[in-house]
Structures are given as C-alpha cells and as structure tokens.
Scaffold this motif. Structure first.
Motif, mmCIF file in Angstrom:
data_model
loop_
_atom_site.group_PDB
_atom_site.id
_atom_site.type_symbol
_atom_site.label_atom_id
_atom_site.label_comp_id
_atom_site.label_asym_id
_atom_site.label_seq_id
_atom_site.Cartn_x
_atom_site.Cartn_y
_atom_site.Cartn_z
ATOM 1 N N GLY B 111 -64.568 26.091 -69.653
ATOM 2 C CA GLY B 111 -65.025 25.256 -68.557
ATOM 3 C C GLY B 111 -64.002 24.178 -68.216
ATOM 4 N N GLU B 112 -63.244 23.798 -69.218
ATOM 5 C CA GLU B 112 -62.287 22.731 -68.980
ATOM 6 C C GLU B 112 -61.013 23.252 -68.343
ATOM 7 N N ALA B 113 -60.942 24.574 -68.166
ATOM 8 C CA ALA B 113 -59.812 25.144 -67.455
ATOM 9 C C ALA B 113 -59.971 24.984 -65.952
ATOM 10 N N THR B 124 -74.430 8.799 -63.295
ATOM 11 C CA THR B 124 -73.818 7.982 -64.336
ATOM 12 C C THR B 124 -72.365 8.364 -64.594
ATOM 13 N N GLY B 125 -71.896 9.368 -63.875
ATOM 14 C CA GLY B 125 -70.505 9.775 -64.067
ATOM 15 C C GLY B 125 -70.342 10.873 -65.093
ATOM 16 N N ALA B 126 -71.451 11.321 -65.665
ATOM 17 C CA ALA B 126 -71.346 12.413 -66.631
ATOM 18 C C ALA B 126 -71.070 13.719 -65.891
ATOM 19 N N VAL B 127 -70.270 14.555 -66.502
ATOM 20 C CA VAL B 127 -69.897 15.818 -65.865
ATOM 21 C C VAL B 127 -70.971 16.854 -66.105
ATOM 22 N N ASP B 128 -71.305 17.577 -65.059
ATOM 23 C CA ASP B 128 -72.289 18.648 -65.170
ATOM 24 C C ASP B 128 -71.606 19.870 -65.797
ATOM 25 N N PRO B 129 -72.065 20.304 -66.947
ATOM 26 C CA PRO B 129 -71.361 21.381 -67.646
ATOM 27 C C PRO B 129 -71.771 22.799 -67.241
ATOM 28 N N HIS B 130 -72.777 22.954 -66.388
ATOM 29 C CA HIS B 130 -73.339 24.284 -66.141
ATOM 30 C C HIS B 130 -72.527 25.079 -65.128
ATOM 31 N N VAL B 131 -71.223 25.112 -65.373
ATOM 32 C CA VAL B 131 -70.315 25.634 -64.346
ATOM 33 C C VAL B 131 -70.478 27.132 -64.078
ATOM 34 N N TRP B 132 -71.067 27.857 -64.984
ATOM 35 C CA TRP B 132 -71.158 29.311 -64.780
ATOM 36 C C TRP B 132 -72.007 29.688 -63.576
ATOM 37 N N PHE B 133 -72.732 28.718 -63.041
ATOM 38 C CA PHE B 133 -73.545 29.063 -61.889
ATOM 39 C C PHE B 133 -72.756 29.058 -60.589
ATOM 40 N N ASP B 134 -71.544 28.561 -60.612
ATOM 41 C CA ASP B 134 -70.684 28.687 -59.442
ATOM 42 C C ASP B 134 -69.743 29.857 -59.715
ATOM 43 N N ILE B 135 -69.979 30.924 -58.998
ATOM 44 C CA ILE B 135 -69.263 32.159 -59.317
ATOM 45 C C ILE B 135 -67.755 31.975 -59.184
ATOM 46 N N ASP B 136 -67.352 31.233 -58.172
ATOM 47 C CA ASP B 136 -65.904 31.030 -58.015
ATOM 48 C C ASP B 136 -65.330 30.266 -59.202
ATOM 49 N N LEU B 137 -66.039 29.204 -59.585
ATOM 50 C CA LEU B 137 -65.546 28.425 -60.712
ATOM 51 C C LEU B 137 -65.528 29.274 -61.974
ATOM 52 N N TRP B 138 -66.559 30.077 -62.108
ATOM 53 C CA TRP B 138 -66.636 30.883 -63.317
ATOM 54 C C TRP B 138 -65.515 31.907 -63.350
ATOM 55 N N ALA B 141 -62.674 30.210 -64.865
ATOM 56 C CA ALA B 141 -62.834 30.079 -66.318
ATOM 57 C C ALA B 141 -62.537 31.398 -67.015
ATOM 58 N N LEU B 142 -63.062 32.476 -66.447
ATOM 59 C CA LEU B 142 -62.847 33.783 -67.064
ATOM 60 C C LEU B 142 -61.379 34.181 -66.974
ATOM 61 N N ALA B 143 -60.757 33.783 -65.882
ATOM 62 C CA ALA B 143 -59.329 34.086 -65.757
ATOM 63 C C ALA B 143 -58.543 33.411 -66.859
ATOM 64 N N ALA B 144 -58.880 32.170 -67.110
ATOM 65 C CA ALA B 144 -58.187 31.453 -68.189
ATOM 66 C C ALA B 144 -58.391 32.162 -69.521
ATOM 67 N N ALA B 145 -59.617 32.623 -69.745
ATOM 68 C CA ALA B 145 -59.890 33.344 -70.988
ATOM 69 C C ALA B 145 -59.060 34.624 -71.059
ATOM 70 N N THR B 146 -58.980 35.283 -69.924
ATOM 71 C CA THR B 146 -58.210 36.525 -69.907
ATOM 72 C C THR B 146 -56.754 36.276 -70.254
ATOM 73 N N GLU B 147 -56.211 35.188 -69.716
ATOM 74 C CA GLU B 147 -54.817 34.883 -70.044
ATOM 75 C C GLU B 147 -54.633 34.725 -71.541
#
Lengths: 310, 307, 345
Positions: B111-113, B124-138, B141-147
């Motif tokens: 997610g941090e990729a 409050t400025g906290a980051v929303d971690p549920h990024v897998w729900f945005d397909i583009d963002l995900w 993330a998966l691309a980074a994992a693939t690398e």
C-alpha cells in the motif's frame, strides 16, 4: 428524557437496570469477601462464548450465553477446588482463574479466527462490549434481570444477611448453605452473562465492584447498603450514558466506568459514615474535646485533691 | 464460476516453466510468499502462477486492525521468501514483527508503494488504509509486488509480467462493470452506509457517498453520537439500506436500523459486505475479483432496487 | 427438593418435647448441607443414621407427650408467647424431666481430620443433662474441631453422634452453638439487636419478617447479658467482651437445651467473664446442659463441674473433682504443662 434519541434512551435504561442489578449482586460479593469473584467470573466466561460459537459454526446468542454461563460456573468451581485442596488464598485463586480463563479465551479466539468460515465477527466485543449499541430488547432483558435480583433480595433478605454475616451459625440454625451458595452463584453468573454480551467483561467487573464499595461509606445498615449499591450502580449507568451523548463519538462504556469511579471518589471523601472528611472532622472534634477536658483537669487539680475526671 | 475457469485457463496457459533460479526459492522451486490479507495473497497467487506458493496470515472474517501475530505466524513469516503486507497502519499490531523480519528477508508494504497524493485521509489526518477498493490504486500496489517477485526470480520475469497484464485486464473489466452498475443507482440514493470507514476509496472511484459508523479503525468503541449521527443521516436522506461487514459485529448497525425505525424510517439491512476480509478460500468471494463483484452487486441490489 | 430452612421437627409455634417428633423425621434424608468445601468424601450423618435405625434408638421414658407427628398443637403465637412471657429469667420447668437420666449427647468412636492430619481419633464420651463441662487440651488437640464435627460443620470420618437420642439434624432446635468470636466479620454493617435476632431466624421461617415479638425476645436476651443499652450499637464498635455477650445473647434467644460454646472466655475482660459464667451456671440450674471449649486451665475447677480432657482422643472425662488430676493433665498435655500446682488427687 427529552432531547435524548431513542437509542440513547434504550442505552440509558439498559445501563441503569444492569447497573442496579450488578451493584446489588456485587454487594453480596463484597460481604463474602469475594469482590474479585465477579471480575474473575466475567473473564472466565470468555472461553465458553468462543466454544459456543465454534461448536455450532455460526453465531447464536443463546448458545453463546449458555457457553458463557457454563464457563463462568466452571471458573467458580475451579476457585473453590483450589481453595479446598491447597494453601492458596481465595483472592490468589480468583486471580489465577481470571488469568487462565481469559488467556484460554483469547487463545481459542485466535484458533477460531483461523478456522474457515466467516461470521466470527463480534466475539471480540465480549471483552470490551458495545454499550452504545443496546436496543429495546436489551432494555427489556436488563430490566427483567434487575427485577429478578430485586425479588430474590427482598424475599430472602434476612437469610442473605445471616448467610453473609455468619454462615457457620446459619448452618447450625438450619439454613441450607448449599442453597444460598447456589442461589448466589446463579444470580452472579446470570447477571454477568447478561451484562458481558452487551457491555463487555471490563465494564461488568467495574459495575460489580465499585458501587458496593461506594455505598459502604454512607451507611451502617446492611439493607441500606444494598439499596445504595443498586442506586450507585444504576446511577453510574445512567449518568455515564448521558455524558457519552454530550460529545461526538464518545464511547458509552468507558464513561459509565468513569461515572462509577467518580461516585466512589465522592463517597470516599464525603461519605457520611466512613468518608475521609467525616473521619477527619470527628477526629478533630475529639481532639478539641480532649484538649478542653485536659485544660479543665489541670485547673481542677490545682484546686481540689485527686478528683480526676474521666 | 466464470472466474474459476478463467483462473484455470490462466494457469494452464502459463505452461511448464523451467527449473527455478537458485536465488531465494523454496525447495520445490516455488517462491514462498506470505502476506497478511487475502486481498494481496490471492491476486499475487494469480500473477505468480505455479512459480509462487502464497499464504495469507489473516483468513476470512478476520479483522486486520485488531489482529495480533501468533508464534505460528512468526514462524510462517520466517519461512517465507518474501513478505507482502498492506501497510498504511492497517495491520496496526504487527508493525514490530515486520520490522524484525525485514532485517532478514524482503518485506514490502504494497500500500505504501502508492504515491501519497493519491491516498485519502480523514479529518484528523490519518491515512485511510483500505486502498484495495480503488482498483487503479490496487493495480499499482500489485505492480510493485510483481516487481519484487521479478527481483527474486529474474528468470520468471516475463512469466510474471504476462500474468500481470492478463490479470490487470480482468481488473479493468471489473472496474467497468462496477462503474456501470453504480451509475445506474439514482443520484439521491448513492449513499453507502457501513459499519466502519472502509469504503472511502470505493466511494471515490465509483462516485458514491460513503459513511462509516465507526471511524477508520475498528479499535474504537462505537459511541452513541456515532449511532445518532448515522440515524440522522438515514432519516434525512431517506436511505433505503445499510450494510454490515463480515469482519465486524453487526450489533451497532442493527442498533442504527432499530433507531431509524423508531423515527419512522424503515431502513433495510442491505446485506453483508466484505470490507477488511474476503470470503472463504476456494469460493468465488475468496478471490479479489469475486469479492469485489459481490460487494458491487449487493450494493446495487439494495440501493437501486426500486422502493 | 431443597428447602431454605430445614424443618427440624419443630416450627415456631411448638415446643419440642423429648425426641418424639424427631423420630418421625429420621427417615427424611435431606441432601447434606453441613459439609464445608473441604469435603473429604464422607457424608456426615451416614454412620449415625444407620446406627439409629438399627435399633439403638433412645426412647425417652415417660413424661413425654406424643400427640401426632409434631407434638402438641399450639395455635400460632399464643402458646409460645405465654411461655416466653413467663420467662423472666428462668425458663419454665421442662416437661421432659425424665426420672431416668439419659445423656443429652452421646459420642462413640468419633474421628475427624483437618487437611492431612487426623485430629480426632476414637473419641467417645457422654454428656449428662444439667452438667457444665469444660473441654480442655493443648492447641491442635481438636477441641474446636470436635464441636464443629458434632454440629456437622466439619466432615466426620467415622463414629456416631446422637443428640437427645437422635441425629443432630433432628435435634438442631435443642442445640445452641456459640462459635469462636473470631469466626465472624465484625465489620458487617449491623447492630447488636439485629445479631441477636438472627438466633430467631430459624423459627421465623422463610418469607416472613421478624416481628415486634421477636424484637422483644432479642432485647430480653441482650438485657440478660447486660447489653441492653447497646442494642442499636454497631457491632464493629463493640469491645471483645461485648461482642461475646452479644453472641451469648444470640444463643440464649434460641432457648436450647444443650449449649456448645467455643472458647467464650478467650480475650474477654474480667467483668464479661463473670457475667458469662453466671449465665452458664444459671442455665445449668435451669436444667440445661452446657459444654464449653475452655482455654484456661487455672479456672477449670472454679467454673466447671465436669471436664473432658482431649488430645486427639479422650484422655479422661468425668466430674472435675475426680478427673482433673495431675496425672491426667500430664497425659493430656505431654510435656507442655508448666507450674501447674493446684490439682486435686
């Protein structure tokens, strides 16, 4: 009650009833010198909840509550067994059971979390509870519990008093110690089980332990102490709930505990019978009296012979 | 069902691959990948094909916000060739474990990729971690994992790349399907009320307004204020349905429904959504695409279904 | 089915006469309630019941009335009140003053253990009516355990016990127990009068409140012990001697025929000691029987007409004048006796 939403009313009524029931039952625990027992049994109920879920494979509240009750009773028996067959003191035994059972419960929870199948959600909430999510049905259940506790106490008031004060003498008179113990345990476990599914283990322990201690500072009569315990317990529930409605996102459970603690602090300081303030005032009055008497003695001795005053 | 066949075809299409590289591979030649959430594990298993052996620590119905690693988990992590986790404070109680493990083997917070400016934050400025729900963002993330997988096994790089492209094509189809369904919901009904704030990215991508009863993390206890605020919203906007989540105690949402009912608004329980966890392994909902599709269809039925 | 209060063959409206009605109830086996958590597996009462049924029943001869299963019927409230009002210090003469004197308490082969130690072994003795008996022995000799075992407060390993010719369970009404003062939490929020009234709870029965009559009875008992002025005082504020008097008042109000007291004179002031002994002697004069676990050898001869020397088993038992000898004491106390000069015989 105007200005409070329906949910707030349900939560307030539920917390009030549960607090009153817990305060009363906690008063018995206090005089049996088993204040920690409520805490221990509340923790001991957790493995039963998890097992109740695991056996069925899905969440069924009656089964989980039955599991909780069975597990809590097992904990009580374990405490008794430890006391009977070892030199370990009662509060140590309760501490052991508390730790062992909650550890077992958390371990089972971890295992269950790895089992296939969803719907495990909410098992964790038995620990901390979700007081704010109580609804009409909870209100009815808690009220029923409070009524039952009240009836049991009223009907057998003098039996409870005797049993708590001098159980050996009670047995000599013919009061069935087994029956009293069974009734007491049933009441305690029932209140605990009803409570933890709504407000969690930690809040239940607070409601069982704090109100009786607060009540003690205000009275020297057992009956009145019972009533005050119920009052403080219910009061903490109601006041805590009300406070939690004032802020945005304030959780109800912790505020109930804070309300109870606040009542305890006030009782500790200002309690009419045993409060620190009253004790200090009485002591000062005694010292002043002594000083005047002493001064009087000195004067009298100067005039007369050997007529020492008390 | 179709996804199953697709996966089978994908795997078959991969074909036999030559013996594994000497660097960082398991005894059977496959890379041992351990992830936290299944939303990472399942797509990686597709992309990696039979060149990877993927395990996830958290199964169906498990809440990653609260999850604590056990000794067994640590052993699994230590036996892994590479570790992927979401990061962004999702697995809040496991950060120390990752730090430790990171010393001896590759660890990536997928997610941090994702570039920070694409992330959502709350008041409050906290980051929303549920990024897998945005397909583009995900996808990023998966691309980074693939690398990272390619780094571990350069011989398979082309293999991974092909699989990734094919999988991403599926994801694009999924996105189109979701967008189409969501846009068919009348504007005033496009309000998704769930147990906690897990669907921020979902809402942003699909133009839905999203409201969670609890905040970003389930660590907090629900307050009366949260419940009342949500009920006010339901009453005001006449929302037809709210949703529970598989990894969260439904009691709070049920209290919301009952409270709304007292005020004369009949809100239905629209169904169960997968938020922090996916479905059972081996089922449709046990795959990322299947899970996402389930959510979309459930939401669509509940909100668009005429009342 | 368990009952809250055990019916011991008598209700509030009746005066128990001899062992008659008790006999009718010997068949009713109630689930045991006398066992402490320290249950060593034996159900107390087994041995006794078997023996009793086997024909060794004591029949109080003559003088007793057998009108149906529960003795003479008295309309509620009246008979008792009349009897209590006439109790201006001396209870009414007992109808059961049999010409043939039967022991009020018969113990045979009693054995009991505390944790792993056998503290009572083959204890056998009889207590006759109208005696004032001291139970003495070294610490750990089992004196307290003896009382508790007799009263089913401690598990019995063996032997038989009969009160008034029947089991303790049936004779409970006629036995008054004054436990050690330290066995109770004196911080409990209640006053002296309340504690004394507890002695009447068995008679009041379940579901009923103590009434004015009970309060009067309790006050009378308190006054008899010189504690009338302290009726409303919190028990936590009482001195040791005052607490003991309250305990005795509580036993008094039960109007028993046999009193068992566990170290009543321990840690009390001289005035209280005098008051207590006066009371015990008065009870004896009235035909009651008193058995006291006593801690002070110096006063045995002055206070008690009988003595039971106990050291795990009965070393000697009988009239003080005959039994309280140096030899017997030496056997009881082993080498633990010091400077005991004033013994008879």
């Amino acid at each position: 009650m105007t200005g409070l939403s329906h949910n707030a009313q349900w939560v307030l009524a539920s917390a009030l009833m549960l607090g009153a029931a817990a305060g009363t039952v906690g008063c018995f625990a206090y005089w049996k010198r088993q204040s920690l027992m409520g805490d221990a049994l509340a923790h001991a109920a957790l493995p039963g909840v998890v097992v109740g879920y695991a056996l069925l494979g899905f969440k069924s509240l009656p089964v989980m509550l039955a599991g909780a009750a069975a597990s809590a009773l097992l904990g009580a028996l374990a405490v008794a067994a430890i006391r009977a067959h070892s030199r370990i003191k009662e509060d140590t035994a309760m501490g052991i059971i508390l730790s062992v059972f909650i550890g077992l419960g958390i371990m089972l929870l971890a295992i269950v979390n790895r089992m296939p199948g969803g719907g495990k959600s909410g098992l964790d909430s038995f620990i901390f509870g979700q007081a704010a999510a109580m609804v009409r049905q909870d209100m009815l259940v808690m009220t029923a519990a409070a009524v039952v506790v009240l009836l049991v106490v009223l009907i057998s008031f003098k039996e409870w008093k005797l049993y708590l004060f001098d159980p050996a003498f009670a047995r000599g008179l013919g009061l069935s110690g087994r029956l009293m113990e069974a009734a007491w345990m049933t009441l305690l476990v029932a209140v605990i089980v009803i409570g933890i599914q709504a407000v969690g283990v930690i809040l239940m322990a607070a409601l069982l332990i704090i109100p009786p201690v607060s009540a003690r500072s205000w009275t020297n009569a057992f009956g009145r102490m019972l009533a005050l315990s119920a009052l403080f317990g219910g009061g903490a529930g109601a006041v805590g709930t009300w406070i939690s409605t004032l802020g945005d996102g304030w959780p109800t459970g912790p505020f109930i505990v804070i309300a109870a603690a606040g009542m305890f602090l006030v009782s500790l300081l200002f309690g009419v019978r045993k409060g620190l303030l009253v004790t200090a005032m009485l002591r000062r009055r005694q010292m002043r009296r002594l000083r005047t008497e002493r001064a009087g003695d000195v004067r009298r001795d100067a005039f007369a012979e050997g007529e020492a005053l008390p | 069902m179709p996804a199953f066949f697709l996966m089978a075809l994908l795997l078959a299409a991969c074909g036999p691959v030559g013996g594994g590289g000497a660097d960082g591979t398991g005894s059977d030649g496959a890379i041992h990948v351990v992830t936290t959430i299944a939303q990472i594990a399942e797509p990686v298993s597709v992309i990696g094909g039979d060149r990877v052996r993927v395990e996830s620590l958290m199964g169906p119905g498990v809440d990653p916000h609260l999850y604590r690693a056990t000794q067994g988990d640590i052993r699994k992590l230590e036996s892994a060739d590479i570790i992927f986790y979401n990061g962004l404070h999702l697995e809040a109680n496991m950060l120390r474990a990752f730090e430790e493990i990171g010393r001896s083997r590759p660890v990536l917070a997928v997610g941090e990729a994702i570039p920070e400016d694409r992330l959502l934050t709350d008041e409050t400025g906290a980051v929303d971690p549920h990024v897998w729900f945005d397909i583009d963002l995900w996808k990023e993330a998966l691309a980074a994992a693939t690398e990272k997988l390619k780094e571990l096994s350069p011989d398979d790089a082309a293999f991974f790349e092909t699989n990734k492209r094919e999988y991403f094509a599926k994801l694009d189809e999924l996105k189109d399907e979701a967008a189409g369904l969501m846009s068919s919901i009348p504007k005033e009904r496009r309000l998704l009320v769930t147990a906690h704030d897990a669907f921020g990215y979902f809402g942003r991508m699909l133009d839905l307004e999203v409201v969670g009863l609890q905040g970003l993390s389930t660590e907090d206890e629900v307050g009366l204020g949260d419940i009342e605020r949500t009920i006010d919203l339901l009453v005001e906007r006449k929302v037809p349905a709210v949703f529970v989540e598989t990894s969260i105690n439904p009691k709070a949402i049920e209290a919301v429904i009952e409270g709304a009912r007292e005020r004369g608004v009949d809100v239905k329980l629209g169904g169960e959504l997968f938020s922090d966890a996916m479905g059972d392994a081996g089922t449709e909902e046990g795959t990322y695409i299947g899970m996402y599709r389930h959510n979309v269809h459930t939401i669509h039925e509940a909100l668009a279904g005429g009342e | 089915m368990m009952r809250v209060w055990r019916k011991t063959g008598a209700t509030e409206t009746e005066r128990p006469d001899g062992g008659t009605e008790a006999k009718d109830r010997s068949g009713a086996r109630e689930p045991d309630d006398g066992t402490e958590a320290n249950n060593l597996g034996r159900k107390p009462g087994d041995g006794t019941e078997a023996k009793d049924r086997s024909g060794a029943r004591e029949q109080p001869a003559g003088g007793t009335v057998a009108n149906g299963p529960h003795g003479p019927k008295v309309p509620p409230g009246e008979g008792t009140e009349a009897q209590w009002r006439s109790d201006a210090g001396a209870p009414p003469p007992k109808a059961s003053a049999e010409p043939k004197r039967e022991p009020v308490l018969r113990v045979s082969g009693l054995a009991a253990a505390y944790r792993r130690n056998r503290v009572l072994e083959d204890v056998t003795f009889e207590i006759m009516p109208g005696t004032l008996t001291a139970v003495v022995g070294p610490n750990g000799a089992g004196k307290s355990t003896l009382l508790k075992t007799l009263l089913d407060l401690h598990p019995r390993l063996g032997g038989t016990v009969s009160f008034f010719g029947t089991t303790y369970r049936n004779a409970k009404r006629r036995v008054g127990y004054v436990p050690q003062r330290g066995s109770v939490d004196w911080d409990f929020p209640t006053d002296a009068l309340d504690v004394v009234m507890m002695g009447l709870y068995g008679r009041i029965g379940w579901l009923r409140r103590p009434g004015r009559r009970h309060r009067e009875l309790a006050m009378a008992a308190l006054e008899k012990m010189g504690m009338g002025a302290f009726a409303k005082r919190q028990i936590s504020e009482l001195s040791g001697g005052q607490q003991q008097r309250v305990f005795l008042a509580r036993a008094l109000v039960q109007d028993a025929d046999l009193y068992l007291l566990d170290e009543p004179l321990a840690g009390v002031d001289a005035a209280t000691e005098r008051a207590i002994m006066e009371l015990l002697k008065a009870l004896r004069s009235a035909g009651k029987t008193v058995m006291v676990v006593h801690h002070d050898l110096q006063t045995v001869e002055d206070y008690f007409d009988h003595v039971l020397l106990l050291n795990r088993t009965v070393v000697a038992h009988g009239p003080t004048a005959e039994v309280f000898t140096r030899d017997n004491l030496a056997r009881t106390y082993g080498g633990m006796l010091r400077g005991r000069e004033k013994v008879t015989g």
